[in-house]
Motif scaffolding. Sequence first.
Motif, PDB file in Angstrom:
ATOM      1  N   GLU A 473       0.825  -1.235   0.036  1.00 35.85           N
ATOM      2  CA  GLU A 473       0.121  -0.005   0.036  1.00 35.85           C
ATOM      3  C   GLU A 473       0.903   1.304  -0.126  1.00 35.85           C
ATOM      4  N   ARG A 477       0.737   4.206  -2.450  1.00 34.53           N
ATOM      5  CA  ARG A 477       0.490   5.544  -2.016  1.00 34.53           C
ATOM      6  C   ARG A 477       1.462   6.703  -2.711  1.00 34.53           C
ATOM      7  N   TYR A 511      -6.255  -0.116  -5.867  1.00 34.52           N
ATOM      8  CA  TYR A 511      -5.371   0.896  -6.275  1.00 34.52           C
ATOM      9  C   TYR A 511      -5.050   1.009  -7.813  1.00 34.52           C
ATOM     10  N   SER A 551      -4.483  13.628  -7.279  1.00 40.26           N
ATOM     11  CA  SER A 551      -4.416  12.634  -6.655  1.00 40.26           C
ATOM     12  C   SER A 551      -4.466  13.264  -4.996  1.00 40.26           C
ATOM     13  N   LEU A 553      -4.428  11.702  -0.939  1.00 43.46           N
ATOM     14  CA  LEU A 553      -4.264  10.841  -0.034  1.00 43.46           C
ATOM     15  C   LEU A 553      -4.418  11.456   1.707  1.00 43.46           C
ATOM     16  N   ALA A 557      -3.328   5.789   6.368  1.00 40.56           N
ATOM     17  CA  ALA A 557      -4.024   4.727   5.637  1.00 40.56           C
ATOM     18  C   ALA A 557      -5.474   4.499   6.643  1.00 40.56           C
ATOM     19  N   THR A 584     -10.456   4.426  -3.547  1.00 39.14           N
ATOM     20  CA  THR A 584     -10.143   3.027  -3.400  1.00 39.14           C
ATOM     21  C   THR A 584     -11.331   2.186  -2.953  1.00 39.14           C
ATOM     22  N   ASN A 611      -9.466   6.194   1.456  1.00 42.00           N
ATOM     23  CA  ASN A 611      -8.381   7.047   1.894  1.00 42.00           C
ATOM     24  C   ASN A 611      -7.188   7.339   0.800  1.00 42.00           C
ATOM     25  N   ALA A 612      -7.736   7.136  -0.416  1.00 40.99           N
ATOM     26  CA  ALA A 612      -6.932   7.705  -1.474  1.00 40.99           C
ATOM     27  C   ALA A 612      -7.919   7.673  -2.842  1.00 40.99           C
TER      28      ALA A 612
END
Length: 621
Positions: A473, A477, A511, A551, A553, A557, A584, A611-612
């Motif tokens: 992960e 990221r 992802y 993007s 983030l 996480a 995600t 979380n992303a």
Amino acid sequence: MKKNLKKLKYTDGEFGIPGGVALRAGTVTVRDDFTRRFYAADEQSPDWTLSETVSRTKGTIRRKFRIEAQKGCAYRSVSLDILLEYPGQGGGLSGWNVFTGRLDFPETIYFAGARKVYYADVCYGTVLPLLSLYHAEKNYGLTIACDPAVFPGGRLAFDIDHYYGKGIHVCFEDLALSPEHPVEVELIFYAHSGCYRPALAKFIELFPEFFYPKIPALKEMTVFGISNPFTNEKYIRKSGMNVSELHNHFPFYGEYAPEMDSWDSVVLHDYPALAKEIPGKITRKRINDQISCLQKNGIKALLYLQISGDAFLPWAEKHFASSMARDRYGHHYPAWKECCMVNADPSTPFGQHVKKMIQRFLRQYPDIDGIFLDQLCYFFDDFAHDDGRSAVDNRPVYSFGQSYVKHASLLAKILHRAGKPILANGPFHLGIARYADGIMAEGVEGLSETLKYLCMKKPLLLHAYPTDPEKVESMFRYALLTAGAISVGGSSTLQNPPPFSKEIKILFGKYMPLIQALHGSRILLEHSPLSIEIGLKGEIFQNSTGEHFVSILCDKAGAANHEIHFTAKIPPGGNRCSVLARGTADRNWKKAAFKIQEAGRIAVTLDGSSNAYVVKITAVR
């Protein structure tokens, strides 16, 4: 800002930034290690003279400093310090930021101060020979840079004072001075708006050959993996990779194109417990057959090579003892398992070996798609050799990273002529990275956040072995922050790398759609194109059709429990937009809430369920 660049004023060490303040850079100091004294620019030394010339070119002001030794002057090491004074102290520095090419910049002077950042240190320093000082709110800045093609000797560093200190010192350290060899260094100054991105854009404009790939073949790289001469074809076929590094095809480090008919793999020495994975001798036919196998399955085969001096110690001691690099106490520099560092300058026996080996390597394996060039990160002082420009404590030394630059140039020239790319692992600075068409960041410790500054216009790869979900992960990221390609791991030693665990398969499923959406995009280098909330990380990119991708983030996480807000610059082409987002937790792209703002910006709200995210912003005409 291009119009203003021409208006940057300079008089007697003082720069007048258009619309901004005057910044002084008039204090110049020389440290003479022979006399153990510091000399101001206006002080006279009986042994040498310091002179300065100023010129303008391409919207920049260039200051060239020259130290010339008098006849009969003893050989010595000297250092040159040019001070860019802060435009205030303490609270007077509020709003001022500094930037250079490493993972924890840009930063305010408050937090960046009291540290010294060395150029050509990929782990702890900067990979770019520049530093920018700018004020975001007042919208002006000044960048100090050096020509990445010029190696004056020694080391370049940016010494950033604390916020009650004097300013930023540009340090040229450990330069060799003698009557036969004067010291000459040059600084490039240019103005820009109050953001590091236009500073980077201008630097790329000044030195495009260092940023754009000569061969664009690696732009198609999305999934990477490592293979070896004994990797099972069934694994190759199902791996999902489209680019592979073919590793451990050689007998030992330092010799990658043996002239013997067959040999044992280096795996038997490095990993004796894995001997069962090596069912026989390696031959050139076996390697070429494995290259064909990769290509048959739609995978570009990049054959492993090193030119940077990592060599098997017993072999080096027997054949290249005079080429071995040594520290100030005469000890060799240890490297990989039972290996040492060997100076590859073309004047050394080992350098001659490398030159011949490159030619032999390319003859033996004519069908490779390119080369994976490992370990372009070695940079230290070799006290057993002399590069003619570097000295430490009045002793000549060789700045080791320069020992393989000529070989990188030769290799790139031959490969690029054939239309084949070089994928390089962790180059130590921009000067060596120019020969790579793509760059690998190995591991998940954030190295990609430094190496991305070498990849503003070329592909970046994040490689990690998928041994646990946290590591995988983390790789994903970091890839989302750089639009990088990712790795399925593979193996340099095993015939059949282990399959992914259930948890890792789930992560790939979540992802990979986001990674694929960013493929081919590049970081947007316009003024302040993205603003995000505290607790988030993010980046903004532009693809070849002009769409913007953002993007986002969550800093930790799994911390996805509230709405996420950011503002971004609208793509060129209109004031109406389409905004799609995928996180995600999403199976598909979906519309995101947004509001058009003034000054060509858009405010976007995300639901916070993931979380992303990747957000696609398209201008609608």
